[in-house]
Design a protein around this motif. Structure first.
Motif, PDB file in Angstrom:
ATOM      1  N   GLY A   1       4.430  -0.414  13.028  1.00  0.00           N
ATOM      2  CA  GLY A   1       5.745  -0.929  12.658  1.00  0.00           C
ATOM      3  C   GLY A   1       5.700  -2.044  11.635  1.00  0.00           C
ATOM      4  N   GLY A   2       6.404  -1.859  10.507  1.00  0.00           N
ATOM      5  CA  GLY A   2       6.560  -2.909   9.507  1.00  0.00           C
ATOM      6  C   GLY A   2       5.293  -3.325   8.802  1.00  0.00           C
ATOM      7  N   THR A   3       4.262  -2.454   8.756  1.00  0.00           N
ATOM      8  CA  THR A   3       2.976  -2.842   8.165  1.00  0.00           C
ATOM      9  C   THR A   3       2.724  -2.193   6.816  1.00  0.00           C
ATOM     10  N   MET A   4       3.650  -1.406   6.315  1.00  0.00           N
ATOM     11  CA  MET A   4       3.463  -0.782   5.011  1.00  0.00           C
ATOM     12  C   MET A   4       3.826  -1.748   3.885  1.00  0.00           C
ATOM     13  N   ARG A   5       3.623  -1.298   2.675  1.00  0.00           N
ATOM     14  CA  ARG A   5       4.134  -2.032   1.508  1.00  0.00           C
ATOM     15  C   ARG A   5       5.617  -1.704   1.419  1.00  0.00           C
ATOM     16  N   LEU A   6       6.434  -2.684   1.764  1.00  0.00           N
ATOM     17  CA  LEU A   6       7.857  -2.439   1.974  1.00  0.00           C
ATOM     18  C   LEU A   6       8.729  -3.315   1.080  1.00  0.00           C
ATOM     19  N   GLY A   7       9.889  -2.791   0.740  1.00  0.00           N
ATOM     20  CA  GLY A   7      10.904  -3.591   0.070  1.00  0.00           C
ATOM     21  C   GLY A   7      10.822  -3.556  -1.439  1.00  0.00           C
ATOM     22  N   SER A   8      11.643  -4.386  -2.055  1.00  0.00           N
ATOM     23  CA  SER A   8      11.765  -4.406  -3.508  1.00  0.00           C
ATOM     24  C   SER A   8      10.552  -5.071  -4.157  1.00  0.00           C
ATOM     25  N   ARG A   9       9.945  -4.376  -5.085  1.00  0.00           N
ATOM     26  CA  ARG A   9       8.808  -4.888  -5.854  1.00  0.00           C
ATOM     27  C   ARG A   9       9.053  -4.602  -7.335  1.00  0.00           C
ATOM     28  N   ALA A  10       8.445  -5.432  -8.170  1.00  0.00           N
ATOM     29  CA  ALA A  10       8.625  -5.278  -9.613  1.00  0.00           C
ATOM     30  C   ALA A  10       7.617  -4.288 -10.178  1.00  0.00           C
ATOM     31  N   THR A  11       8.104  -3.395 -11.018  1.00  0.00           N
ATOM     32  CA  THR A  11       7.254  -2.465 -11.769  1.00  0.00           C
ATOM     33  C   THR A  11       7.402  -2.793 -13.247  1.00  0.00           C
ATOM     34  N   LYS A  12       6.274  -2.999 -13.891  1.00  0.00           N
ATOM     35  CA  LYS A  12       6.285  -3.381 -15.306  1.00  0.00           C
ATOM     36  C   LYS A  12       5.859  -2.202 -16.161  1.00  0.00           C
ATOM     37  N   PHE A  13       6.685  -1.883 -17.151  1.00  0.00           N
ATOM     38  CA  PHE A  13       6.295  -0.833 -18.084  1.00  0.00           C
ATOM     39  C   PHE A  13       5.162  -1.338 -18.970  1.00  0.00           C
TER      40      PHE A  13
END
Length: 583
Positions: free
Chosen positions: A453-465
């Motif tokens: 539970g809740g151990t993944m890479r979760l939520g909003s993250r920045a992706t840079k082109f």
């Protein structure tokens, strides 16, 4: 002071409380009011993260990484706000909070009980979250809509019903409105609508201390006047407070059905809403929203040219497992003026083993894939059907069929490319083959292997082109308006093997977007010399909105309908809904 609208359900579960709650919130937004929402789920889980999609439907992910009920997705899409994990209350969260307080000694030795300690904790949570400024205007909400999950009479819902009974007195009569959603079934060959289930449901609700102010009746066809009068008589409301929420052309029509029957006036009257202090520019935004929603529903009802998308997944037996994916496809189709036709393909049916055991199903699955205008492979967990997804990716790549891979869909496309282009025949994912010699997909080193539970890479993250000389001109970046960086929501434990990236890119699979923190985590790929072959490690479907479709999904639908090149050149297509109408 914030006003509260409670939405309860009777007779059966899954009756559509979330859509009706979202629609009521949308109508309030058209007045210029600021609206937020809370979903109460009576299960003991802390959150929805460990629930199977086949058991509970899609797990929706929020910006802060909260794994929540799929109805939160409806609220974000309809209300165009960003919610937090606190907007989803579960029994597990409440009991954990109360037990932690008891362990700290906060109750000063008192016996901890459901009443008042659990019910007080529920009320405090609702009142606190209902006053958090919203993301759209940064104002304290004028109205907070609270959906009570489950059905009136359920044992697990009892503490929440009692909490709301007390809450109506805490906030005051003029700040509390109860909408009860019930079923009016049709029984017998003559098609007579029966009111007894709704009468019983309202009677039980009143016995628990709550009286509905509005009754929303789910039915296959509109309620007759006599049925409305009968419900009014036995449920102690006026006929104007009984609303028919019958089966519509689409869910986008539900707010309009409620508006036509006077829902806005009923809410204004019941909650004594003061609209005089709303700034004119926000009132204008509200008017624009209603006009655009009518355009959206009208476009959905027209007989548009179809576009066929094959969704190759693992949970296709319960389409709620892919609720946000379906919404993202619908929004994209409507904004490029096409009618979406979904072809649900169980990934395991595409595999060679299925040819031996069920050849008819095997050939039917491949017929759907081969006849599709576009192919989508969504996210998922577990090894079942992975080889079928790899084969679907290979078909799209080799036959120039528009393809979008999301999360696992990106990973299976990388496996396909490694096997069939780089000639690494035993390329695998360590999710399914932990000891494989040539992993194309590996476990992220920072992730907890022990707890689920809740151990993944979760939520909003920045992706840079990547730098302009590398990514400038690629289709997916143009769909994101040539931004240098985008923020999207993630939910994964595995990623593309960084050691393989140079070899993949040398053959044309370009990773045009990478994580902003390290630049070593592959977030977006685009295949060279292909109409549209794109993969995203993140889940772009979580942030789709009817007026603002998700760019990767919009690109898939544009490519599948033969409009992508024209769109990227700036040639005039049908105007997107967000710019269709001007006041």
């Amino acid at each position: 002071m914030t006003k509260y609208i409670i939405v309860s359900g009777g007779v059966i579960s899954g009756i559509g409380k979330g859509i009706i709650a979202s629609s009521a919130g949308l109508l309030l937004k058209t007045l210029g009011l600021t609206v937020t929402s809370i979903k109460i789920d009576p299960y003991l889980n802390i959150d929805a993260g460990t629930l199977s999609p086949l058991d509970h439907g899609e797990v929706f992910v929020l910006n802060d990484g909260g794994e929540v009920d799929l109805d939160l997705g409806n609220y974000e899409r309809y209300l165009e706000v960003t919610l937090s994990r606190d907007n989803n209350i579960t029994t597990g969260k409440i009991y954990r909070q109360v037990i932690e307080r008891e362990r700290r000694g906060d109750y000063l030795g008192k016996t901890v009980q459901v009443v008042p300690h659990i019910t007080d904790a529920i009320q405090d949570w609702v009142e606190r979250v209902g006053k958090v400024p919203t993301s759209d205007h940064g104002r304290v909400p004028d109205v907070c809509i609270v959906e009570l999950g489950g059905t009136v009479g359920d044992i697990e819902s009892a503490p929440f019903i009692e909490a709301m009974r007390q809450f109506q007195f805490r906030v005051g009569h003029d700040n509390f409105c109860l909408i009860h959603v019930s079923l009016v079934p049709v029984v017998g060959a003559v098609g007579e609508q029966k009111t007894k289930p709704t009468q019983s449901s309202v009677r039980e609700l009143r016995g628990l201390g709550l009286s509905p102010d509005i009754i929303a009746c789910r039915a296959t066809k509109p309620l007759g006047d006599e049925i409305r009068k009968k419900l009014s008589m036995f449920c102690q409301v006026t006929p104007e407070q009984v609303f028919s929420v019958h089966d519509c052309e689409s869910l986008y029509h539900v707010p309009l059905v409620l508006e036509e029957q006077g829902m806005i006036n009923q809410l204004i009257k019941r909650l004594k809403l003061d609209l005089t202090e709303i700034p004119p520019e926000i009132r204008e935004e509200g008017c624009q929203l209603l006009l655009q929603w009518r355009e959206l529903a009208g476009r959905r009802a027209r007989d548009l040219e179809p576009v066929n998308i094959a969704v190759v997944g693992k949970y296709t037996y319960l389409q709620d497992s892919y609720a946000s994916v379906v919404k993202a496809l619908e929004h994209a189709a409507l904004n490029c003026n096409r009618r979406l036709v979904l072809k649900w393909v169980e990934a395991s049916d595409l595999e060679e083993t299925e040819l031996q055991t069920n050849p008819i199903r095997f050939h039917e699955a491949w017929q759907m894939v081969c006849s599709a205008d576009g192919i989508l492979v969504p996210g998922g967990f577990g090894s079942r059907g992975v080889e079928g997804k790899v084969m679907a990716s290979k078909w799209a790549r080799e036959h120039k069929i528009p393809y979008l891979g999301v999360c696992l869909g990106l990973q299976v496309a990388v496996i396909d490319f490694a096997r069939h282009v780089l000639a690494i025949a035993d390329a695998e994912s360590r999710e399914f083959h932990p000891d494989c010699a040539n992993p194309a997909v590996v476990f992220m080193p920072e992730i907890d292997r022990e707890n689920m539970g809740g151990t993944m890479r979760l939520g909003s993250r920045a992706t840079k082109f990547q730098p302009d000389e590398y990514s400038q001109g690629c289709k997916i970046r143009q769909l994101y308006d040539n931004k240098n960086e985008v923020h999207e929501r993630h939910r994964h434990r595995y990623e593309v093997n960084p050691e393989l990236v140079d070899k993949l890119e040398a053959k044309g699979l370009r990773f045009v977007g990478r994580d902003s923190e390290t630049g070593q985590r592959m977030e977006i790929f685009e295949l060279e010399n292909h109409p549209y072959f794109v993969g995203t490690q993140y889940h772009p479907e979580y942030q789709t909105q009817p007026r603002n479709p998700s760019p990767p999904f919009f690109g898939l639908l544009l490519a599948a309908s033969g409009q992508l090149d024209k769109y990227l050149k700036g040639e005039e297509l049908v105007e997107p809904i967000a710019t269709k109408l001007k006041l």
